[in-house]
Each structure stands twice: as C-alpha cells, then as structure tokens.
Design an enzyme around this catalytic site. Structure first.
Site, PDB file in Angstrom:
ATOM      1  N   ILE B 118       0.634  -1.174  -0.005  1.00  0.00           N
ATOM      2  CA  ILE B 118      -0.145   0.014   0.075  1.00  0.00           C
ATOM      3  C   ILE B 118       0.911   0.832   0.022  1.00  0.00           C
ATOM      4  O   ILE B 118       2.022   1.587   0.414  1.00  0.00           O
ATOM      5  CB  ILE B 118      -0.948  -0.306   0.978  1.00  0.00           C
ATOM      6  CG1 ILE B 118      -0.423   0.054   3.266  1.00  0.00           C
ATOM      7  CG2 ILE B 118      -1.979  -0.994   1.521  1.00  0.00           C
ATOM      8  CD1 ILE B 118      -1.611   0.588   3.616  1.00  0.00           C
ATOM      9  N   CYS B 119       0.088   2.539  -0.938  1.00  0.00           N
ATOM     10  CA  CYS B 119       1.193   3.064  -0.916  1.00  0.00           C
ATOM     11  C   CYS B 119       0.475   4.021   0.447  1.00  0.00           C
ATOM     12  O   CYS B 119      -0.575   4.875   0.426  1.00  0.00           O
ATOM     13  CB  CYS B 119       0.637   4.018  -2.012  1.00  0.00           C
ATOM     14  SG  CYS B 119       1.039   6.293  -2.703  1.00  0.00           S
TER      15      CYS B 119
END
Ligand SMILES: [Zn+2]
Lengths: 427, 174
Positions: B118-119
């Site tokens: 995930i960013c």
C-alpha cells in the site's frame, strides 16, 4: 553460410517454375519458407559479437572499445583497461539502475551484480532500457538478456530477491563478500555498490550492508514528482551514512501542499531518470578510474536546471551501530592516512621538473589537511545549501520520550503472549 | 500530528509504546522487541473489540516473527469486504516501517506499489521516523492500513473494481 542459403532459395524458386505439376508448388513454398527462416536465424546469431581478450586502442570499425581507449590517448584517463578488473553491484534495476547497467556494460566494466525482485511491466515502458516483448520477465533476467547481447565481455550475475527481507539481505551480503572474480582484491568482492532503488526501506538496507562491510557505495534517487533527483557518495566512517541524517531531497520549488497526490503514488520521466543514471555512472567512472573530481553529493532540479553540491561529515550520534564502528576506525587510521598523503606529495614533488614552483596554483592545492573544509555536519539542517531539504525528521531523543512504556510484568513470556493474541484472533 | 483525523489520533495514543530498538538480526534483543510487539497488538485488538471496531487479524507466520500474515476487512454500505494481509519485518526495522501488502488488490488501484504494497500518505513516514523505536506493528496498522482502507475501499467498490463476495457468487450462478 548466408550466401549458400540465398542460393538455395533461388534454386527452389527455379525448381518450382520448372515443375510441370503445380500440385507440388505448395511443398516447394514450404521448403523455401524454412530456408528463409534459417537465413534469418543465421543473421541474428552473427549479430552477437564474440568476446575480446584485450581492449585494443586500434581505431577500426570492428573494435568496440576504440572510442573508450581514446580517453587514455587523450590523457583523460591514465589506464582505461583497468575497468575490466572492477566489479559493480547495482541494487534496483528500474528506471535508473537498468540505464546505469547499460552504460557500464557499454564501457566494458568487468563484472556487474544485479539485484531486483520485480517483473517488467507495460507501465515501465515510459522509461529506457526494457522492451515491450520483455513484459512478464523478471527485471534481472531481462537485463541479463539485453546486456549480454550488447557486450558479452561483461560477467553478469543476477539475483532475483528483495534485500529488505532477512533472507534476501543475507544473500545480498554473501554475494558482496564473494571474491571469486578477483581473489587478490582487498576488502569485499565488489569495488562499488550503486543503490538505484526507489524507496527508503531498501536504501536503509543497502546502507546497513555497506556499513557492516566497510563498502563504499553511491546512492541515487529521483523524486516522486519526477522533476528532481540526486546522487551521493557514501564512504563508511568517512562521510555521513544514509542513517546519519534524515535523507536529503532536492526541493523542486513546487509547494508540497499544492502537489496533487490523489489517485497516484509516483510519477516518472525517462529524461530525469536518464540524467540521474548518467550522473551516477559518470561519478562511478571517475571514482573507479581515478580521474576528475568525485562528487560527494550532486543534486538535480530539472525545473530550474540547478545542480546543488555539498559534502557531509558523519554524525557521531548516528543511530546505526556499524556506522559508529566505521567512524572510530576512520579516526584511528588518521595518522597513517596523513603519512601516506605526505609521502605521495613528496613523491610528486620529486618527480616535478627542477626550477621554480608553479606560481599559478590554479586549483588552489594546499598542503594542509583540508579534508574537513566545506563539509557540513550531517545533522545541521541550517547549513544545507539552498535548494536542499531533509525529507524526514530525526527521531525524537530517547530521554524526551513523553509516554512511558507500561510496566506490564504480568506476562513476559513470548509463547504466552503469542497464545494470548491467538485467543483474541480466534473469536 | 498534522494531517491525521481525530479518530486515528485518539486510537494511536492508546496503543502501548515499545522501547527496545532491535530488528530481526539482533538475536535476544529481537525476542524482547517481539514481546513488546505482541503486547501492543494484544492491547490494540482488545481496544478495537471493545469499541466494536474489530478490523484485522494478524499473527506471525514463522517462528522468528519476521513474516506476518492475516486478514483485514472494511465495511462499506453495510457490506463487509475482507482481504488477505501480509508483510515482512525489514532488516532495518524499526528504523523503517514494515511495508504492508494486500496481494489481492495488486494492480487494482494506483495507490499501491508493485506486489500489493500500500502507498502510504506523506504523513506516515515522517511520523514513524520521529517515533522510532516507539512505534511497532500495531501502530503501522493503525496509522498506515486503517486510513488506507477507509480512503480506498469505497472508491474501489463504487468504481466496480472490487465486488462483494455474495455479489460475485450470485452473478457467477446466474
Ligand atoms: Zn551513520
């Protein structure tokens, strides 16, 4: 062989024309197709050149190294051919690492070690190096395929792994220590490590490995908005390590608050990445072949075409234990270093022709130890050159820690704690 | 703590802090750190359950405690969307946070790096760096994964990129 196959095609054509029975034409055409395919295969196979034993300076079309060896003739590089003795490890074969690998391959580097865990994707096609038909291959395999075609003289070793995991890190360390390529080499098995990764976690892992191995390395990076980048030389104990201070970034001049991040992680441009790869490999060549000045830090702001430079001293309070050990060793070795520098100056002076000393000291060479001049402290943000900022804050001091850790002594057994969490997870 | 919603802030302050600065290559010190990780995770899970906001399950997938696997879920329009959750403890932990992965969503959203990592927001890494070594796995989930799910799952559902499992099976049957 090509001529033979061409004759065969022609013969088949005339055979076809002379055949009275046209029902055999299809079979002849099929034979012709096979011959044509063979001809193509022969042609592509001969494209790959054979290995060369020695780098020649002879200027002929067939010599892949003539223009590089010319650097030696012109007096830029003293001994270009030494490049074949060097091993360079490239961590991260993305937009910067793959281009750096191609440049070093074309320069005739001795050995390249390549590390990446990713696959080639269509989304990478805005960058240089990888080709659409390589989509789905691991970046390491695809790179070896292309690089060995470009220059079969380079020894290529590839590692498909993630260096931030415990297992990947161990393999990474072992591969750097392996000295089979050049057993007489001092220190580790590689001359330089190039970090071409795109995240802080991987950079910290490279930093950890290089601090532990006293391995000189260069770090490179391109900002997430794709308009700035930097390269940095790190010599454990001598310069600031990557953990000595929060990472530096080149301020693009774009206000972070106006940057629209909704819906995107990062942007990338082949231009910025190509420039940074070029700066990185130029610094690498200068470092390995000992010419020019090796930059300790060079930033690139593409919006203003501004290139800030600076040098950073290590932080005596660095959080990395291996960094502190290297700093101690560097201090201990200072008398020996000074003596060696003095001997070198004297040797150079005795070689110089008799007569008056140069009065045009163009480069302002001084005989005092000025290695610390112009170097800033890793932690002093105020002293940073214009256009550079720290990306992350420093960790708070331990003593200032406001919230005490709960003294929960009821359970202090790992297994019991595991069971407690599992019980909570079960319902 | 600029840039965080009040809910995340108040939850975060209730998760016990850790004190041992040790990573997976640090032997006995890592075992000590693991104990602190468990204590923080136990407290966080208990807190979520008592607040009727239970949203993840996580446990060590190997004896060394360097790989973790589990599940996380998010409720949107009264429907529950559940995903596999996994991550490795990096060698430079806790100086660097674990990179949380939701492999089932890999390639479905721009807010993700390769492999389903995930960013995180621009606020996560500075806060983590500032609080090293006091933040652990529980804090990473609270500060990293919870806000990510809250921001991304509604978008993924509304755009049709992900479907509820009941939806998916009924459309398969028809
Ligand atoms: Zn350091």
């Amino acid at each position: 062989m090509e001529a033979e196959l061409k004759d065969m095609t022609d013969d088949l054509e005339s055979l076809k024309r002379s055949l009275p029975d046209s029902s055999l034409h299809a079979s002849v055409d099929k034979l012709k197709l096979h011959v044509e395919n063979l001809a193509k295969m022969v042609k592509s196979a001969t494209v790959q050149r054979s290995k060369v034993k020695d780098m020649s300076a002879e200027v002929v079309d067939s010599n892949p190294y003539s223009r590089l060896m010319a650097l030696q003739r012109m007096g830029i590089v003293e001994n270009y051919e030494r490049i074949r003795e060097f091993s360079v490890a490239i961590v991260g074969i993305g937009g910067v690492g793959s281009v750096a690998a191609e440049m070093l391959t074309r320069c005739g580097i001795g050995r390249l070690l390549l590390y990446d865990y990713d696959k080639v994707e269509l989304a990478n096609m805005n960058r240089l190096f990888f080709r659409p038909e390589q989509v789905g291959m691991t970046k390491t395999d695809a790179a070896v395929q292309t690089l060995s075609d470009i220059n079969p003289d380079v020894v290529l070793e590839s590692f498909t792994l993630n260096i931030t995991t415990v297992q990947g890190f161990e393999t990474f360390m072992a591969s750097l220590k392996n000295k089979s390529f050049c057993p007489s080499k001092e220190g580790s098995g590689v001359d330089l490590v190039l970090s071409c990764v795109d995240n802080y976690e991987a950079r910290m892992a490279v930093n950890q490995a290089c601090n532990e191995l006293t391995q000189t390395w260069m770090e490179s990076g391109v900002s997430e908005d794709a308009v700035s980048g930097h390269i940095q030389l790190l010599i454990p104990g001598e310069t600031a390590c990557f953990a000595c201070a929060p990472p530096l970034v080149v301020a693009s001049g774009v206000d972070e608050r106006t940057l629209k991040r909704e819906g995107v992680c990062a942007a990338s441009l082949p231009t910025t990445m190509g420039v940074v790869a070029g700066l990185l490999v130029q610094n690498t060549l200068k470092y390995l072949l000992k010419f020019g000045q090796v930059s300790p830090y060079l930033g690139y702001n593409s919006l203003k075409d501004y290139f800030p430079t600076m040098a950073m001293k290590p932080n005596p309070q660095c959080s990395n234990a291996a960094c502190l050990e290297r700093q101690k060793e560097y201090l201990v070795a200072k008398p020996a270093r000074d003596a060696a520098a003095k001997a070198k100056r004297e040797a150079e002076a005795s070689l110089a022709p008799e007569g008056p000393l140069h009065d045009d000291n163009e480069w302002n060479i001084s005989v005092v130890d000025d290695s610390d001049l112009g170097r800033i402290d890793a932690t002093s943000a105020g002293a940073l050159p214009e256009g550079l900022t720290h990306e992350l804050p420093s960790a708070d001091e331990f003593e200032k820690s406001p919230a005490p850790v709960p003294a929960d002594t009821s359970v202090d057994d790992l297994e019991a704690l595991q069971k407690q969490l599992e019980a909570l997870n079960a319902d | 703590m600029e840039g965080w919603d009040p809910n995340t802030k108040s939850t975060l302050t209730q998760i016990p802090l850790l004190s041992t600065k040790a990573g997976p290559r640090d032997g006995a010190a890592w075992t000590q750190r693991l104990k602190e990780e468990y204590k923080a995770l136990i407290a966080y899970t208990q807190m979520n359950k008592s607040n009727d906001n239970d949203w993840f399950r996580i446990s060590a997938a190997n004896p060394e405690g360097t790989r973790w696997t589990g599940k996380c879920w998010y409720v949107h329009n009264l429907l529950k969307y559940e995903f596999d959750l996994q991550f490795d403890i990096p060698v430079t932990y806790p100086a660097t946070a674990p990179e949380l992965e939701l492999p089932q969503l890999d390639g479905k959203t721009q807010k993700m790096y390769r492999g389903g990592k995930i960013c995180l927001t621009v606020h996560f890494k500075p806060l983590w760096a500032k609080n090293c070594p006091r933040f652990g796995i529980a804090h990473a989930l609270c500060l990293g994964l919870a806000p990510w799910l809250a921001a991304e799952i509604p978008i993924l559902v509304d755009s049709g990129m992900i479907k509820h499992k009941d939806d998916a099976s009924s459309s398969n049957e028809s």
